[in-house]
Design a protein around this motif. Structure first.
Motif, PDB file in Angstrom:
ATOM      1  N   SER A  60      83.091 -38.518 -18.172  1.00 50.73           N
ATOM      2  CA  SER A  60      83.500 -37.907 -19.427  1.00 50.73           C
ATOM      3  C   SER A  60      84.909 -38.350 -19.810  1.00 50.73           C
ATOM      4  CB  SER A  60      83.486 -36.378 -19.306  1.00 50.73           C
ATOM      5  OG  SER A  60      82.218 -35.920 -18.949  1.00 50.73           O
ATOM      6  N   VAL A  61      85.111 -38.415 -21.111  1.00 50.99           N
ATOM      7  CA  VAL A  61      86.409 -38.765 -21.665  1.00 50.99           C
ATOM      8  C   VAL A  61      86.698 -37.783 -22.787  1.00 50.99           C
ATOM      9  CG1 VAL A  61      87.691 -40.530 -22.929  1.00 50.99           C
ATOM     10  CG2 VAL A  61      86.136 -41.205 -21.108  1.00 50.99           C
ATOM     11  N   LEU A  62      87.913 -37.281 -22.797  1.00 50.48           N
ATOM     12  CA  LEU A  62      88.338 -36.350 -23.835  1.00 50.48           C
ATOM     13  C   LEU A  62      89.131 -37.107 -24.882  1.00 50.48           C
ATOM     14  CD1 LEU A  62      88.474 -33.365 -24.696  1.00 50.48           C
ATOM     15  CD2 LEU A  62      90.582 -33.194 -23.382  1.00 50.48           C
ATOM     16  N   LEU A  63      88.602 -37.134 -26.100  1.00 45.40           N
ATOM     17  CA  LEU A  63      89.284 -37.803 -27.210  1.00 45.40           C
ATOM     18  C   LEU A  63      90.074 -36.767 -28.002  1.00 45.40           C
ATOM     19  CD1 LEU A  63      86.344 -39.987 -28.509  1.00 45.40           C
ATOM     20  CD2 LEU A  63      88.387 -40.816 -27.360  1.00 45.40           C
ATOM     21  N   PRO A  64      91.302 -37.079 -28.385  1.00 45.66           N
ATOM     22  CA  PRO A  64      92.041 -36.137 -29.228  1.00 45.66           C
ATOM     23  C   PRO A  64      91.418 -36.104 -30.620  1.00 45.66           C
ATOM     24  CG  PRO A  64      93.274 -38.168 -28.975  1.00 45.66           C
ATOM     25  CD  PRO A  64      92.060 -38.280 -28.089  1.00 45.66           C
ATOM     26  N   PRO A  65      91.585 -34.993 -31.317  1.00 43.40           N
ATOM     27  CA  PRO A  65      91.034 -34.942 -32.680  1.00 43.40           C
ATOM     28  C   PRO A  65      91.797 -35.914 -33.585  1.00 43.40           C
ATOM     29  CG  PRO A  65      92.376 -33.005 -32.241  1.00 43.40           C
ATOM     30  CD  PRO A  65      92.272 -33.759 -30.957  1.00 43.40           C
ATOM     31  N   PRO A  66      91.148 -36.386 -34.648  1.00 43.17           N
ATOM     32  CA  PRO A  66      91.847 -37.260 -35.592  1.00 43.17           C
ATOM     33  C   PRO A  66      93.056 -36.541 -36.188  1.00 43.17           C
ATOM     34  CG  PRO A  66      89.503 -37.211 -36.056  1.00 43.17           C
ATOM     35  CD  PRO A  66      89.759 -36.169 -35.028  1.00 43.17           C
ATOM     36  N   MET A  67      94.058 -37.300 -36.563  1.00 44.35           N
ATOM     37  CA  MET A  67      95.268 -36.721 -37.149  1.00 44.35           C
ATOM     38  C   MET A  67      94.933 -35.849 -38.352  1.00 44.35           C
ATOM     39  SD  MET A  67      97.940 -37.412 -35.492  1.00 44.35           S
ATOM     40  CE  MET A  67      99.109 -38.557 -34.872  1.00 44.35           C
ATOM     41  N   SER A  68      93.954 -36.262 -39.150  1.00 46.47           N
ATOM     42  CA  SER A  68      93.600 -35.488 -40.337  1.00 46.47           C
ATOM     43  C   SER A  68      93.089 -34.098 -39.951  1.00 46.47           C
ATOM     44  CB  SER A  68      92.558 -36.229 -41.173  1.00 46.47           C
ATOM     45  OG  SER A  68      91.388 -36.464 -40.402  1.00 46.47           O
ATOM     46  N   ALA A  69      92.461 -33.973 -38.798  1.00 50.41           N
ATOM     47  CA  ALA A  69      91.974 -32.664 -38.347  1.00 50.41           C
ATOM     48  C   ALA A  69      93.105 -31.808 -37.806  1.00 50.41           C
ATOM     49  CB  ALA A  69      90.910 -32.852 -37.270  1.00 50.41           C
ATOM     50  N   ARG A  70      94.231 -32.426 -37.481  1.00 55.63           N
ATOM     51  CA  ARG A  70      95.391 -31.690 -36.970  1.00 55.63           C
ATOM     52  C   ARG A  70      96.359 -31.333 -38.084  1.00 55.63           C
ATOM     53  NH1 ARG A  70      97.339 -35.564 -32.301  1.00 55.63           N
ATOM     54  NH2 ARG A  70      95.596 -36.895 -32.779  1.00 55.63           N
ATOM     55  N   GLY A  71      95.940 -31.526 -39.321  1.00 54.70           N
ATOM     56  CA  GLY A  71      96.779 -31.150 -40.447  1.00 54.70           C
ATOM     57  C   GLY A  71      97.804 -32.187 -40.855  1.00 54.70           C
ATOM     58  N   ALA A  72      97.664 -33.407 -40.356  1.00 57.96           N
ATOM     59  CA  ALA A  72      98.606 -34.464 -40.738  1.00 57.96           C
ATOM     60  C   ALA A  72      98.361 -34.847 -42.193  1.00 57.96           C
ATOM     61  CB  ALA A  72      98.433 -35.677 -39.844  1.00 57.96           C
ATOM     62  N   SER A  73      99.432 -35.145 -42.884  1.00 60.88           N
ATOM     63  CA  SER A  73      99.292 -35.534 -44.285  1.00 60.88           C
ATOM     64  C   SER A  73      98.787 -36.963 -44.378  1.00 60.88           C
ATOM     65  CB  SER A  73     100.630 -35.394 -45.003  1.00 60.88           C
ATOM     66  OG  SER A  73     101.580 -36.235 -44.391  1.00 60.88           O
ATOM     67  N   GLY A  74      98.273 -37.283 -45.497  1.00 54.75           N
ATOM     68  CA  GLY A  74      97.754 -38.630 -45.712  1.00 54.75           C
ATOM     69  C   GLY A  74      96.401 -38.555 -46.385  1.00 54.75           C
ATOM     70  N   ASP A  75      95.893 -39.700 -46.800  1.00 55.51           N
ATOM     71  CA  ASP A  75      94.632 -39.715 -47.511  1.00 55.51           C
ATOM     72  C   ASP A  75      93.492 -40.230 -46.642  1.00 55.51           C
ATOM     73  OD1 ASP A  75      96.183 -41.973 -47.575  1.00 55.51           O
ATOM     74  OD2 ASP A  75      95.338 -42.742 -49.444  1.00 55.51           O
ATOM     75  N   SER A  76      93.663 -40.186 -45.344  1.00 57.76           N
ATOM     76  CA  SER A  76      92.635 -40.642 -44.426  1.00 57.76           C
ATOM     77  C   SER A  76      91.793 -39.464 -43.962  1.00 57.76           C
ATOM     78  CB  SER A  76      93.289 -41.320 -43.224  1.00 57.76           C
ATOM     79  OG  SER A  76      92.306 -41.619 -42.275  1.00 57.76           O
ATOM     80  N   PHE A  77      90.556 -39.729 -43.652  1.00 62.28           N
ATOM     81  CA  PHE A  77      89.663 -38.665 -43.201  1.00 62.28           C
ATOM     82  C   PHE A  77      89.070 -38.949 -41.832  1.00 62.28           C
ATOM     83  CE2 PHE A  77      89.690 -38.542 -47.817  1.00 62.28           C
ATOM     84  CZ  PHE A  77      90.087 -37.239 -48.021  1.00 62.28           C
ATOM     85  N   GLY A  78      89.735 -39.763 -41.033  1.00 60.12           N
ATOM     86  CA  GLY A  78      89.261 -40.045 -39.690  1.00 60.12           C
ATOM     87  C   GLY A  78      88.192 -41.118 -39.614  1.00 60.12           C
ATOM     88  N   CYS A  79      87.978 -41.842 -40.696  1.00 57.13           N
ATOM     89  CA  CYS A  79      86.884 -42.826 -40.727  1.00 57.13           C
ATOM     90  C   CYS A  79      87.117 -43.996 -39.780  1.00 57.13           C
ATOM     91  CB  CYS A  79      86.678 -43.332 -42.148  1.00 57.13           C
ATOM     92  SG  CYS A  79      86.140 -42.035 -43.275  1.00 57.13           S
TER      93      CYS A  79
END
Length: 163
Positions: A113-132
């Motif tokens: 198993s590997v634990l991936l951190p959530p995308p920055m957009s899910a952590r409330g980071a600003s920007g126009d990215s959606f983790g794609c």
């Protein structure tokens, strides 16, 4: 909040960030404290990188037996490797390649198993990215067979790969 389901299938792990030079002792301490597994960073602090620039958190895959890597260790990917949080396309590519390097190291160690951190957009980071880009990078590695799913033994009810 009460645990739902079969309490016998509940697994509890412990984060281990220090004393990785003696991972066997850290694993023994965690087991004596009644933890089922340990979670370790895949890269050493400041060791994120590609190829020779990558510095793993453990010196060698021989720090533990293969069975211990597979059953008692969970790898944690560095939080700074989200390609969507990059300020330029070149930086995004470096982050993607670094993410691939860490996941390849996890595969080399034989981690289940590997634990991936959530995308920055899910952590409330600003920007126009959606983790794609992040999702695409991980998805491409899985489709390429980096973590090939093995047959699950009848006595082993855990899923082969958990991201």
């Amino acid at each position: 909040m009460p645990v739902r389901g079969d309490p016998d299938s509940l697994l509890v792990g412990q984060e281990v960030d220090s004393h990785l030079d003696d991972l066997r002792s850290a694993l023994n301490r965690s087991a004596s404290d009644r933890f089922d597994f340990v979670s370790i960073p895949l890269a050493a602090p400041g060791g994120q990188g590609v190829g020779a620039d990558f510095v793993p958190s453990v010196e060698s895959c021989f720090a533990l037996e293969a069975e211990k890597w597979h059953t008692a260790v969970l790898g944690r990917v560095s939080e700074s490797l989200d390609p969507d949080a990059a300020s330029s396309p070149a930086e995004a590519e470096v982050r993607r390649a670094s993410l691939e390097t860490e996941l390849r190291w996890a595969s080399h160690l034989g981690l289940r198993s590997v634990l991936l951190p959530p995308p920055m957009s899910a952590r409330g980071a600003s920007g126009d990215s959606f983790g794609c880009s992040y999702a695409r990078a991980v998805g491409d590695l899985l489709l390429a067979g980096l973590f090939a799913l093995e047959a699950v033994h009848e006595d082993d009810s855990a899923s082969p790969v958990a991201l």
